[in-house]
Design a protein around this motif. Structure first.
Motif, PDB file in Angstrom:
ATOM      1  N   ALA A  83      11.634  11.745 -13.759  1.00 42.87           N
ATOM      2  CA  ALA A  83      12.884  11.256 -14.349  1.00 42.87           C
ATOM      3  C   ALA A  83      12.982   9.754 -14.134  1.00 42.87           C
ATOM      4  CB  ALA A  83      14.086  11.956 -13.719  1.00 42.87           C
ATOM      5  N   VAL A  84      13.597   9.068 -15.072  1.00 43.98           N
ATOM      6  CA  VAL A  84      13.709   7.601 -15.005  1.00 43.98           C
ATOM      7  C   VAL A  84      14.378   7.168 -13.702  1.00 43.98           C
ATOM      8  CG1 VAL A  84      14.800   5.577 -16.034  1.00 43.98           C
ATOM      9  CG2 VAL A  84      13.670   7.252 -17.502  1.00 43.98           C
ATOM     10  N   ASP A  85      15.449   7.858 -13.307  1.00 41.12           N
ATOM     11  CA  ASP A  85      16.151   7.446 -12.077  1.00 41.12           C
ATOM     12  C   ASP A  85      15.365   7.765 -10.808  1.00 41.12           C
ATOM     13  OD1 ASP A  85      16.468  10.184 -12.113  1.00 41.12           O
ATOM     14  OD2 ASP A  85      18.642  10.171 -11.878  1.00 41.12           O
ATOM     15  N   VAL A 126       0.844  -1.203   0.000  1.00 38.25           N
ATOM     16  CA  VAL A 126       0.000   0.000   0.000  1.00 38.25           C
ATOM     17  C   VAL A 126       0.878   1.251   0.000  1.00 38.25           C
ATOM     18  CG1 VAL A 126      -1.642   1.360   1.358  1.00 38.25           C
ATOM     19  CG2 VAL A 126      -1.983  -1.093   1.103  1.00 38.25           C
ATOM     20  N   GLN A 127       1.888   1.258   0.853  1.00 36.45           N
ATOM     21  CA  GLN A 127       2.769   2.425   0.936  1.00 36.45           C
ATOM     22  C   GLN A 127       3.527   2.642  -0.370  1.00 36.45           C
ATOM     23  OE1 GLN A 127       5.189   2.370   4.538  1.00 36.45           O
ATOM     24  NE2 GLN A 127       3.453   1.615   5.715  1.00 36.45           N
ATOM     25  N   ASN A 128       3.976   1.546  -0.992  1.00 37.50           N
ATOM     26  CA  ASN A 128       4.698   1.677  -2.257  1.00 37.50           C
ATOM     27  C   ASN A 128       3.799   2.200  -3.367  1.00 37.50           C
ATOM     28  OD1 ASN A 128       7.198   0.859  -1.269  1.00 37.50           O
ATOM     29  ND2 ASN A 128       6.856  -1.295  -1.719  1.00 37.50           N
ATOM     30  N   PHE A 129       2.545   1.743  -3.379  1.00 42.52           N
ATOM     31  CA  PHE A 129       1.582   2.257  -4.360  1.00 42.52           C
ATOM     32  C   PHE A 129       1.410   3.763  -4.186  1.00 42.52           C
ATOM     33  CE2 PHE A 129      -0.479  -2.005  -5.235  1.00 42.52           C
ATOM     34  CZ  PHE A 129      -0.464  -1.909  -6.619  1.00 42.52           C
ATOM     35  N   ILE A 130       1.110   4.192  -2.955  1.00 37.24           N
ATOM     36  CA  ILE A 130       0.809   5.596  -2.688  1.00 37.24           C
ATOM     37  C   ILE A 130       2.045   6.473  -2.901  1.00 37.24           C
ATOM     38  CG2 ILE A 130       0.051   7.245  -0.934  1.00 37.24           C
ATOM     39  CD1 ILE A 130      -1.719   5.055   0.239  1.00 37.24           C
ATOM     40  N   SER A 133      10.252  -0.507  -8.961  1.00 41.76           N
ATOM     41  CA  SER A 133      10.989  -1.725  -8.621  1.00 41.76           C
ATOM     42  C   SER A 133      10.639  -2.200  -7.211  1.00 41.76           C
ATOM     43  CB  SER A 133      12.502  -1.461  -8.728  1.00 41.76           C
ATOM     44  OG  SER A 133      13.235  -2.640  -8.434  1.00 41.76           O
ATOM     45  N   ASP A 134      10.581  -1.255  -6.265  1.00 41.55           N
ATOM     46  CA  ASP A 134      10.189  -1.583  -4.885  1.00 41.55           C
ATOM     47  C   ASP A 134       8.768  -2.115  -4.836  1.00 41.55           C
ATOM     48  OD1 ASP A 134      11.939   1.167  -3.194  1.00 41.55           O
ATOM     49  OD2 ASP A 134      12.643  -0.777  -3.949  1.00 41.55           O
ATOM     50  N   LEU A 135       7.873  -1.483  -5.607  1.00 36.93           N
ATOM     51  CA  LEU A 135       6.472  -1.909  -5.630  1.00 36.93           C
ATOM     52  C   LEU A 135       6.351  -3.309  -6.203  1.00 36.93           C
ATOM     53  CD1 LEU A 135       3.437  -1.544  -5.407  1.00 36.93           C
ATOM     54  CD2 LEU A 135       3.491  -0.232  -7.541  1.00 36.93           C
ATOM     55  N   SER A 136       7.038  -3.555  -7.293  1.00 39.87           N
ATOM     56  CA  SER A 136       6.998  -4.876  -7.928  1.00 39.87           C
ATOM     57  C   SER A 136       7.521  -5.952  -6.973  1.00 39.87           C
ATOM     58  CB  SER A 136       7.831  -4.867  -9.212  1.00 39.87           C
ATOM     59  OG  SER A 136       7.784  -6.127  -9.851  1.00 39.87           O
ATOM     60  N   MET A 164       3.465  -3.445 -13.710  1.00 39.93           N
ATOM     61  CA  MET A 164       4.733  -2.952 -13.186  1.00 39.93           C
ATOM     62  C   MET A 164       5.912  -3.530 -13.963  1.00 39.93           C
ATOM     63  SD  MET A 164       3.870  -0.705 -11.117  1.00 39.93           S
ATOM     64  CE  MET A 164       2.311  -0.545 -12.020  1.00 39.93           C
ATOM     65  N   ARG A 165       5.805  -4.823 -14.336  1.00 39.29           N
ATOM     66  CA  ARG A 165       6.878  -5.440 -15.137  1.00 39.29           C
ATOM     67  C   ARG A 165       7.016  -4.721 -16.481  1.00 39.29           C
ATOM     68  NH1 ARG A 165       5.137 -10.648 -13.158  1.00 39.29           N
ATOM     69  NH2 ARG A 165       3.905 -10.967 -15.048  1.00 39.29           N
ATOM     70  N   GLU A 166       5.872  -4.394 -17.080  1.00 41.30           N
ATOM     71  CA  GLU A 166       5.893  -3.708 -18.378  1.00 41.30           C
ATOM     72  C   GLU A 166       6.541  -2.329 -18.263  1.00 41.30           C
ATOM     73  OE1 GLU A 166       1.807  -5.741 -20.232  1.00 41.30           O
ATOM     74  OE2 GLU A 166       1.780  -3.681 -19.459  1.00 41.30           O
ATOM     75  N   TRP A 167       6.178  -1.596 -17.211  1.00 41.49           N
ATOM     76  CA  TRP A 167       6.758  -0.264 -17.029  1.00 41.49           C
ATOM     77  C   TRP A 167       8.250  -0.330 -16.706  1.00 41.49           C
ATOM     78  CZ3 TRP A 167       5.346   4.357 -18.453  1.00 41.49           C
ATOM     79  CH2 TRP A 167       3.984   4.611 -18.691  1.00 41.49           C
TER      80      TRP A 167
END
Length: 209
Positions: free
Chosen positions: A134-136, A118-122, A143-146, A165-168
């Motif tokens: 920015a990508v970085d 939940v925290q990673n989503f938000i 990556s953390d969310l996945s 998430m894998r696609e992104w």
């Protein structure tokens, strides 16, 4: 005579962030006291606490150079919010999650992992709203969310959030670190995150009860 608190746009943004940080800490303190006094239910407390913690983490990261110590910030403004500091800085998860984790540390459906997801989503959605495109900046969040989604055993391999998430992550991996998402890409990513978050919440046991 009008007194200006800031001299330029950057200072104004800094003070606005200070005000938001102050509000988050105060709101968390009130929430903690309401939970201890049984004024709100455990489910209501947990939902609101997770949101506050996620917003706090995003804001604290943004302010890390100007506010290196949250405790000192609270002391400077005489906030007297020890419960909030403990929840936001020391613990980082709602009290209900701590209690469940202690009671059922070996449970397959880990409340701590749910809270982490939940925290990673938000955090990811909040970062896009703060124009961190920015990508970085985006790649580590996704990556953390996945990784947190993959740790949760109740989610199937074809769960919407995992796939998106894998696609992104794959798409971002082909871009340079300094490259930025276009406005259209950022809107699409935010939409995918929101859609995946809703699917995630619906997939949890006893959702909506």
């Amino acid at each position: 005579m009008e007194v200006k608190l800031w001299n330029d746009k950057r200072e104004r943004e800094m003070y606005e962030n200070f005000a938001e940080l102050y509000a988050i800490i105060k709101a968390t303190e009130k929430l903690e006291k309401a939970y201890v006094r049984d004024i709100i239910s455990s489910s209501e407390y947990e939902t609101e606490c997770q949101k506050l913690i996620a917003h706090f983490k995003t804001l604290a990261s943004t302010l890390k150079d100007t506010v290196p110590s949250i405790e000192r910030f609270a002391d400077t403004y005489k906030m007297d919010c020890s419960a909030a500091i403990n929840r936001l800085v020391t613990s980082g998860v709602p009290a209900t999650v701590e209690h469940r984790a202690a009671a059922a540390a070996s449970a397959t459906t880990s409340a701590a992992i749910v809270a982490e997801c939940v925290q990673n989503f938000i955090t990811a959605m909040d970062s896009l709203k703060l124009n961190m495109v920015a990508v970085d900046q985006v790649y580590p969040l996704l990556s953390d969310l996945s990784a947190s989604l993959n740790k949760l055993g109740i989610l199937p391999p074809d769960f919407e959030g995992k796939i998106k998430m894998r696609e992104w992550i794959s798409r971002l991996g082909k871009m340079g670190a300094a490259d930025e998402l276009t406005e259209q890409q950022a809107r699409q990513l935010h939409f995918d995150l929101e859609s995946s978050y809703n699917s995630f919440m619906a997939a949890l046991p006893n959702a909506g009860t």
